[in-house]
Motif scaffolding. Structure first.
Motif, PDB file in Angstrom:
ATOM      1  N   ASP A   1      -6.251  -5.344   5.481  1.00 21.23           N
ATOM      2  CA  ASP A   1      -6.039  -4.918   4.096  1.00 21.23           C
ATOM      3  C   ASP A   1      -6.225  -6.089   3.133  1.00 21.23           C
ATOM      4  O   ASP A   1      -6.867  -5.968   2.086  1.00 21.23           O
ATOM      5  CB  ASP A   1      -4.621  -4.360   3.912  1.00 21.23           C
ATOM      6  CG  ASP A   1      -4.365  -3.105   4.714  1.00 21.23           C
ATOM      7  OD1 ASP A   1      -5.276  -2.269   4.804  1.00 21.23           O
ATOM      8  OD2 ASP A   1      -3.251  -2.962   5.242  1.00 21.23           O
TER       9      ASP A   1
ATOM     10  N   SER B   1      -2.044   7.850  -2.880  1.00 21.54           N
ATOM     11  CA  SER B   1      -2.327   6.648  -2.096  1.00 21.54           C
ATOM     12  C   SER B   1      -3.107   5.607  -2.891  1.00 21.54           C
ATOM     13  O   SER B   1      -3.878   5.931  -3.798  1.00 21.54           O
ATOM     14  CB  SER B   1      -3.104   7.020  -0.829  1.00 21.54           C
ATOM     15  OG  SER B   1      -4.275   7.740  -1.158  1.00 21.54           O
TER      16      SER B   1
ATOM     17  N   LEU C   1       0.978  -4.921   3.824  1.00 19.39           N
ATOM     18  CA  LEU C   1      -0.428  -4.989   4.191  1.00 19.39           C
ATOM     19  C   LEU C   1      -0.613  -5.782   5.482  1.00 19.39           C
ATOM     20  O   LEU C   1       0.170  -6.677   5.791  1.00 19.39           O
ATOM     21  CB  LEU C   1      -1.237  -5.661   3.076  1.00 19.39           C
ATOM     22  CG  LEU C   1      -1.136  -5.046   1.672  1.00 19.39           C
ATOM     23  CD1 LEU C   1      -2.123  -5.736   0.740  1.00 19.39           C
ATOM     24  CD2 LEU C   1      -1.382  -3.548   1.704  1.00 19.39           C
TER      25      LEU C   1
ATOM     26  N   PHE D   1      -3.461   0.854  -3.443  1.00 15.45           N
ATOM     27  CA  PHE D   1      -2.779  -0.439  -3.476  1.00 15.45           C
ATOM     28  C   PHE D   1      -1.915  -0.528  -4.734  1.00 15.45           C
ATOM     29  O   PHE D   1      -2.277  -0.005  -5.789  1.00 15.45           O
ATOM     30  CB  PHE D   1      -3.795  -1.579  -3.451  1.00 15.45           C
ATOM     31  CG  PHE D   1      -4.529  -1.700  -2.147  1.00 15.45           C
ATOM     32  CD1 PHE D   1      -3.953  -2.349  -1.069  1.00 15.45           C
ATOM     33  CD2 PHE D   1      -5.794  -1.149  -1.996  1.00 15.45           C
ATOM     34  CE1 PHE D   1      -4.625  -2.455   0.148  1.00 15.45           C
ATOM     35  CE2 PHE D   1      -6.475  -1.247  -0.791  1.00 15.45           C
ATOM     36  CZ  PHE D   1      -5.886  -1.904   0.282  1.00 15.45           C
TER      37      PHE D   1
ATOM     38  N   GLU E   1       1.021   5.056   0.868  1.00 16.40           N
ATOM     39  CA  GLU E   1       0.336   6.018   1.719  1.00 16.40           C
ATOM     40  C   GLU E   1       0.319   7.398   1.058  1.00 16.40           C
ATOM     41  O   GLU E   1       0.986   7.638   0.052  1.00 16.40           O
ATOM     42  CB  GLU E   1       1.016   6.098   3.091  1.00 16.40           C
ATOM     43  CG  GLU E   1       0.936   4.812   3.900  1.00 16.40           C
ATOM     44  CD  GLU E   1      -0.464   4.518   4.440  1.00 16.40           C
ATOM     45  OE1 GLU E   1      -1.412   5.246   4.084  1.00 16.40           O
ATOM     46  OE2 GLU E   1      -0.608   3.560   5.209  1.00 16.40           O
TER      47      GLU E   1
ATOM     48  N   PRO F   1     -11.564  -1.426  -3.664  1.00 18.17           N
ATOM     49  CA  PRO F   1     -10.193  -0.936  -3.446  1.00 18.17           C
ATOM     50  C   PRO F   1      -9.633  -0.288  -4.708  1.00 18.17           C
ATOM     51  O   PRO F   1      -9.922  -0.728  -5.827  1.00 18.17           O
ATOM     52  CB  PRO F   1      -9.414  -2.204  -3.073  1.00 18.17           C
ATOM     53  CG  PRO F   1     -10.215  -3.331  -3.628  1.00 18.17           C
ATOM     54  CD  PRO F   1     -11.647  -2.897  -3.555  1.00 18.17           C
TER      55      PRO F   1
ATOM     56  N   TYR G   1       0.837  -1.204   0.000  1.00 18.89           N
ATOM     57  CA  TYR G   1       0.000   0.000   0.000  1.00 18.89           C
ATOM     58  C   TYR G   1       0.869   1.250   0.000  1.00 18.89           C
ATOM     59  O   TYR G   1       1.819   1.366   0.782  1.00 18.89           O
ATOM     60  CB  TYR G   1      -0.925   0.032   1.221  1.00 18.89           C
ATOM     61  CG  TYR G   1      -1.999   1.094   1.095  1.00 18.89           C
ATOM     62  CD1 TYR G   1      -3.161   0.840   0.369  1.00 18.89           C
ATOM     63  CD2 TYR G   1      -1.839   2.354   1.666  1.00 18.89           C
ATOM     64  CE1 TYR G   1      -4.138   1.811   0.219  1.00 18.89           C
ATOM     65  CE2 TYR G   1      -2.816   3.331   1.516  1.00 18.89           C
ATOM     66  CZ  TYR G   1      -3.960   3.050   0.796  1.00 18.89           C
ATOM     67  OH  TYR G   1      -4.926   4.013   0.641  1.00 18.89           O
TER      68      TYR G   1
END
Length: 201
Positions: free
Chosen positions: A26, A58, A22, A60, A14, A42, A12
């Motif tokens: 998550d 931010s 994760l 995934f 930020e 997501p 991930y």
């Protein structure tokens, strides 16, 4: 030490550009099935520099797309999003806030007793502390498909990342209805299930 091949395929990114491993929550979120147009799906980036429609970095990211010069870290700090509920018992949370006036709503019901429950917002960079003001006129509404009650407001004059600190969360008591007769027959919403939602005015 965990081997690379045993690590989950996604990480991930930020809001400050750091990349973290994760946690189980998550991973469960990524493995949940969503409808194609569900706004809660997501957000998976195709590359590290890709931005969201509101210009945030931010999201995934597949492990294969991690830039070579960025180290993946393990951290308990989590960045909340104002478009999602925030659990009042979750610690180590931070949120990126722009300049503006915000309201804090409790989700789940319209009968709210605060007791000594309070919230602090601490600027990550300058350590400035903002204490949201309890509202005298508590507007009730429906937010995110749930009953919501406005309980506090605050103003951000310095944009940045703020740590969220909940004080005395067990004091917060919420029932679905604020009608006297209904409250006689309704149980309180379990305290450990309570969430707030931060909304920019």
């Amino acid at each position: 030490m965990q081997k690379e091949k045993d690590k989950f395929e996604f990480v991930y990114v930020e809001s400050d550009g750091t990349i973290r491993e994760l946690d189980n929550t998550d991973i469960e979120y990524l493995q949940t099935e969503f409808e194609p147009f569900d706004g809660a799906r997501p957000y998976i980036k195709s590359d590290y520099k890709q931005l969201t429609p509101d210009k945030k970095i931010s999201g995934f990211l597949h492990r294969n797309n991690i830039p070579r010069d960025i180290k993946v870290i393990n951290t308990n700090l989590r960045y909340a999003e104002i478009r999602f509920p925030i659990r009042i018992h979750d610690s180590n949370q931070a949120i990126a806030l722009s300049v503006g006036v915000y309201s804090i709503n409790v989700l789940g019901g319209w009968s709210v007793f605060l007791g000594n429950f309070s919230i602090l917002l601490i600027n990550k960079k300058g350590r400035e502390v903002i204490i949201p003001k309890v509202t005298n006129w508590r507007i009730q509404s429906y937010e995110l498909g749930e009953r919501a009650k406005r309980i506090m407001t605050f103003e951000i004059k310095e944009p940045g990342v703020y740590f969220i600190e909940f004080k005395n969360p067990k004091d917060l008591k919420v029932r679905r209805s604020n009608l006297f007769l209904m409250k006689l027959f309704e149980n309180e919403i379990p305290n450990n299930e309570l969430n707030i939602w931060i909304d920019k005015k």
